[in-house]
Design an enzyme around this catalytic site. Structure first.
Site, PDB file in Angstrom:
ATOM      1  N   ASP A  34      43.913  41.498  15.220  1.00 48.19           N
ATOM      2  CA  ASP A  34      44.066  40.482  16.254  1.00 48.19           C
ATOM      3  C   ASP A  34      45.016  41.082  17.284  1.00 48.19           C
ATOM      4  O   ASP A  34      46.220  41.158  17.062  1.00 48.19           O
ATOM      5  CB  ASP A  34      44.643  39.205  15.620  1.00 48.19           C
ATOM      6  CG  ASP A  34      44.974  38.122  16.655  1.00 48.19           C
ATOM      7  OD1 ASP A  34      44.757  38.362  17.862  1.00 48.19           O
ATOM      8  OD2 ASP A  34      45.463  37.054  16.247  1.00 48.19           O
ATOM      9  N   LYS A  95      47.895  42.551  27.426  1.00 52.14           N
ATOM     10  CA  LYS A  95      46.545  41.991  27.282  1.00 52.14           C
ATOM     11  C   LYS A  95      46.080  41.319  28.581  1.00 52.14           C
ATOM     12  O   LYS A  95      44.899  41.310  28.895  1.00 52.14           O
ATOM     13  CB  LYS A  95      46.541  40.973  26.134  1.00 52.14           C
ATOM     14  CG  LYS A  95      45.164  40.447  25.754  1.00 52.14           C
ATOM     15  CD  LYS A  95      45.268  39.599  24.502  1.00 52.14           C
ATOM     16  CE  LYS A  95      43.911  39.038  24.087  1.00 52.14           C
ATOM     17  NZ  LYS A  95      44.028  38.258  22.843  1.00 52.14           N
ATOM     18  N   GLU A 194      37.587  35.467  19.092  1.00 50.03           N
ATOM     19  CA  GLU A 194      38.671  34.927  18.261  1.00 50.03           C
ATOM     20  C   GLU A 194      38.292  33.636  17.520  1.00 50.03           C
ATOM     21  O   GLU A 194      38.526  33.531  16.310  1.00 50.03           O
ATOM     22  CB  GLU A 194      39.932  34.737  19.117  1.00 50.03           C
ATOM     23  CG  GLU A 194      40.569  36.076  19.460  1.00 50.03           C
ATOM     24  CD  GLU A 194      41.522  36.034  20.649  1.00 50.03           C
ATOM     25  OE1 GLU A 194      41.831  34.927  21.125  1.00 50.03           O
ATOM     26  OE2 GLU A 194      41.958  37.114  21.096  1.00 50.03           O
ATOM     27  N   ASP A 216      41.533  26.231  19.522  1.00 44.92           N
ATOM     28  CA  ASP A 216      42.489  27.340  19.564  1.00 44.92           C
ATOM     29  C   ASP A 216      43.437  27.180  20.746  1.00 44.92           C
ATOM     30  O   ASP A 216      43.081  27.482  21.887  1.00 44.92           O
ATOM     31  CB  ASP A 216      41.704  28.668  19.655  1.00 44.92           C
ATOM     32  CG  ASP A 216      42.621  29.888  19.705  1.00 44.92           C
ATOM     33  OD1 ASP A 216      43.858  29.721  19.769  1.00 44.92           O
ATOM     34  OD2 ASP A 216      42.096  31.013  19.692  1.00 44.92           O
TER      35      ASP A 216
END
Lengths: 629, 190
Positions: A34, A95, A194, A216
């Protein structure tokens, strides 16, 4: 097929009692990673159990921070902690830069202290003591650290990895992630969304069947996915979200509340702001288990109770629920079909979030697996399946979808959608197009991503030219444009003229991608502007029709006016043409339609005479093309 | 040289390249016809996808992987075609004979109905009345159901080809209406 049969045979040959896993040394080492904005994790399946791997100090989360020294590279918590004293060489939250162009990055400007410079292909480079570093390289260092941790723990080289990406990551961001893995010496088995990974983490243990929602809520983004689970197949029915909504917003509303209560000026210095946000975040965390929390900031002391906190964040939670309802509509499942809701991301620890989500879907959200680890654990399970460690029948299959519509530009600044959003991948779709002008020998294929109708409102992914089309009259060429999205969500486009077979293609790999807020904004816009778009589209279509008619009449006049029309007749047609030319540029759809009709009317007789002449010529044994000539 | 943007041909055909599967119904083990068992279709699709998906070929050669993507894409397309009633109807028509590229089939009766619905939708947009919108959706669904049943009969009778094409076009129109209703619902959901 061959590979599958082979795998099943191998599984049959393995000597293991039912319910017992093969011996560890027989396993092919595979991990799930992850790669997060704030923290990254690596997990693997050992003796049938998926778990995140800790570092030597027992911590599973690796801070996604890289610090460049003159002679070495430091990754993790210490690099993050050094950020305030060495801001230019400590790279955090990389990211957010993945797959972005320099211009995109400069928009984030104020929040990022780095010195950027343009590299090849517009990729932004960050200047450090070790020279310019691309976001891909920085990510590769994080992956490298996780790889070393995994190989040291598992005692061998990794056969492959599954890396998770947000469902909303576009083509460029996925490519950049894959590039980073390659740079870290990792063999990427699959990029996995994800939310899908989270579903896998729960699905395996419980052999669940039915429709599952993955909610999420991370630090800065919100994602929701709706999946159907059935006998080891995970079918993503819809994804959605709000890319500018997260737990950080909860901190901000608490901070603003403190400013208000303490009667402070809102012009705090950056370091005061950071302090206050830190205090707000601690208060938020305390309120997950306490009913009231004491807050001290500067000279001010006060208390924040759960009810006040809930009232503060209610509008934020409501936004996430709205995105849930939209995804639900996209998925075409009814509320009562929802079996369970899986909670992912640290922000789902907030009690109000759990309550509201439970109310909306009418079930108790699942929180058994640590919401910070669930994505890595799901990725590990999928990696284990992909390298063939699963026995036949235990294999999982994930059927994912495209998050945004893909299309191409057509005449009049319009987007023709080829693959709508939420289409199961891999997918191949073809559509036929034609040329706009007589003798046109090349065509631009402009590939776009987004939900809006006009080119300028969508994101440009790539542009290429198909050359060598044989000269023909407008509309005669048949050009088949094929879009293919593979199982990683990456797009390839081919254009082929069917008569001559000339072909051009591109693997879409743009130098930058969409910004998060752009994606969120684009989705939102498509709904807000639907009516306005329809109007714009209708206008453009009328304009295109007008242009086509003018083009046709122009070439007909050129060919046959002298033979078939009187001076006066010709003058009438030309007058109507110039009238249409004029209204075409204005915004009045009805006026354009009216003038098209008038020009059509004016040329009726001319068209009839042309047809007659052609028939006569044909009867006289002459070739048609001599007439066209 | 003259370079222009692609122009959507009026006869734009949305089709797969080199479709390998001769008959989608047979592929999913279904009896050919308009009404099908949705659950059986979905279940068979998932079983077939287990073998066809590129995830089953991660250790195969690059050529085999490309082939797997192509095959899985074709399977997905076949599934989507049968899953959508409108696409299924068009597929049944195409199986019998090519559909004309550009047609002007007269359907005066339905044209009036279309205009009426459009007006209703515009009124609903102004009223922002969710209950009335739900009632409108019920009406559309009823109309849709009637069209579906009529189509199921016409498609079995080659003499009623024109009527079947007309009904398929009505389905396409209703799909567009449902899409616009969806967009209106989104805007009202604030």
């Amino acid at each position: 097929m061959q590979a599958v049969r082979l795998k099943i045979r191998m599984a049959l040959l393995q000597i293991a009692e039912p319910g017992q896993s093969p011996q560890p040394h027989q396993q092919r080492l595979a991990v799930g990673i992850d790669l997060g904005t704030t923290n990254s994790l690596v997990a693997t399946v050992r003796s049938g159990i998926a778990e995140a791997l800790p570092d030597v100090d027992g911590r599973v989360a690796l801070a996604s921070a890289v610090r460049y020294h003159a002679d070495r590279i430091e990754v993790g918590r210490s690099a993050r902690e050094a950020a305030s004293k060495d801001p230019y060489n400590c790279i955090l939250s990389v990211k957010r830069l993945m797959g972005r162009g320099l211009a995109d990055v400069q928009q984030l400007g104020e929040q990022l202290p780095y010195h950027f410079q343009a590299g090849k292909s517009h990729m932004p480079f960050i200047e450090t003591v070790q020279g310019p570093k691309s976001p891909v390289e920085v990510s590769a260092h994080i992956l490298q650290a996780l790889r070393e941790r995994a190989e040291a723990t598992l005692g061998g080289e990794l056969v492959g990895v599954v890396i998770t990406v947000p469902a909303y990551f576009d083509d460029a961001q996925r490519q950049a992630t894959k590039d980073a893995a390659r740079l870290a010496g990792l063999n990427v088995l699959r990029l996995l969304n994800e939310p899908t990974a989270a579903a896998v983490a729960y699905g395996l243990d419980q052999q669940a069947e039915g429709v599952v929602v993955i909610y999420d809520l991370g630090g800065g983004t919100f994602d929701v996915s709706i999946l159907r689970l059935s006998r080891g197949v995970f079918e993503v029915l819809a994804t959605g979200g709000d890319s500018a909504l997260g737990g950080d917003d909860f901190d901000h509303v608490i901070a603003n509340w403190v400013i208000e209560q303490a009667d402070l000026s809102s012009n705090l210095s950056p370091s005061q702001q950071r302090d206050l946000l830190g205090i707000a975040c601690a208060a938020k965390e305390a309120l997950t288990s306490e009913d009231v929390v004491a807050i001290e900031y500067a000279e001010w002391q006060g208390q924040l109770n759960r009810d006040t906190f809930d009232a503060l964040i209610e509008p934020l939670v409501a936004r996430s629920l709205k995105a849930c309802r939209r995804a639900l509509r996209d998925s075409e499942v009814e509320l009562d079909e929802i079996e369970s809701v899986v909670m992912v991301g640290g922000s789902t620890r907030v009690p109000l979030v759990r309550t509201r989500v439970g109310e909306l879907f009418n079930c108790t959200p699942m929180t058994d697996i640590d919401p910070d680890q669930v994505v890595a654990i799901g990725a590990a399970i999928q990696a284990d399946t992909l390298v063939g460690n699963k026995r036949a029948g235990e294999e999982l299959l994930l059927l994912d979808v495209t998050p945004l519509s893909l299309g191409l530009e057509t005449m009049g600044d319009l987007v023709e959608k080829i693959i709508p959003r939420n289409t199961t991948i891999p997918v191949t779709r073809a559509q036929d197009f034609t040329t706009a002008r007589d003798g046109q020998t090349a065509m631009v294929v402009h590939v776009l991503q987004g939900e809006r109708e006009l080119v300028s409102d969508c994101r440009s992914l790539a542009r290429f030219e198909l050359r060598g089309i044989p000269p023909m009259i407008a509309g005669a060429a048949k050009i088949r444009v094929t879009f293919q999205v593979d199982a990683d969500g990456l797009l390839g486009v081919t254009a082929r003229e069917l008569g001559s077979g000339v072909e051009a293609s591109i693997q879409v790999k743009p130098s930058y991608g969409l910004t998060d807020s752009e994606i969120g904004g684009m989705l939102k816009d498509s709904f807000d502007h639907a009516a306005q778009d329809k109007q714009a589209r209708a206008l453009q279509e009328q304009r295109v029709d007008a242009e086509r008619l003018l083009e046709t009449v122009r070439s007909a006049l050129q060919a046959d006016a002298e033979a078939l029309l009187t001076e006066q007749e010709r003058a009438v047609i030309e007058e109507r043409m110039s009238a249409l030319e004029t209204v075409r540029k204005a915004e009045d759809i009805n006026a354009i339609a009216r003038h098209i009709q008038q020009l059509n009317h004016a040329t009726n007789e001319f068209a009839a005479r042309r047809l007659d002449a052609t028939v006569k010529a044909a009867l006289a044994g002459r070739q048609l093309n001599e007439m066209e000539g | 040289m003259c370079v222009a943007n692609a122009v959507a041909a009026k006869a734009s055909v949305c089709s797969m390249t080199n479709t390998e599967y001769a008959d989608y119904f047979a592929l999913f083990g279904l009896q050919s016809g308009f009404f099908i068992d949705d659950k059986a279709l979905a279940a068979t699709y998932r079983e077939l996808a287990k073998d066809a998906h590129p995830d089953r070929f991660v250790n195969a050669s690059a050529a085999q992987q490309r082939e797997a993507v192509e095959r899985a894409a074709q399977l997905n397309d076949a599934f989507q075609t049968l899953k959508s009633p409108t696409q299924r109807a068009l597929y049944l028509l195409r199986q019998q004979a090519e559909l004309p590229e550009e047609t002007t089939i007269e359907d005066g009766e339905f044209l009036l109905q279309q205009m009426e619905w459009r007006e209703q939708l515009e009124d609903l947009q102004e009223q922002a009345d969710l209950a009335a919108l739900a009632e409108f959706v019920r009406e559309l669904k009823q109309a849709r159901s009637a069209i579906d049943h009529a189509f199921a009969i016409c498609i079995e009778d080659s003499e009623q080809r024109i009527q079947a094409e007309r009904l398929a076009r009505r389905m396409q129109f209703l799909d567009k209406m449902f899409y616009e209703v969806r967009q209106l619902e989104e805007r009202l959901d604030d």
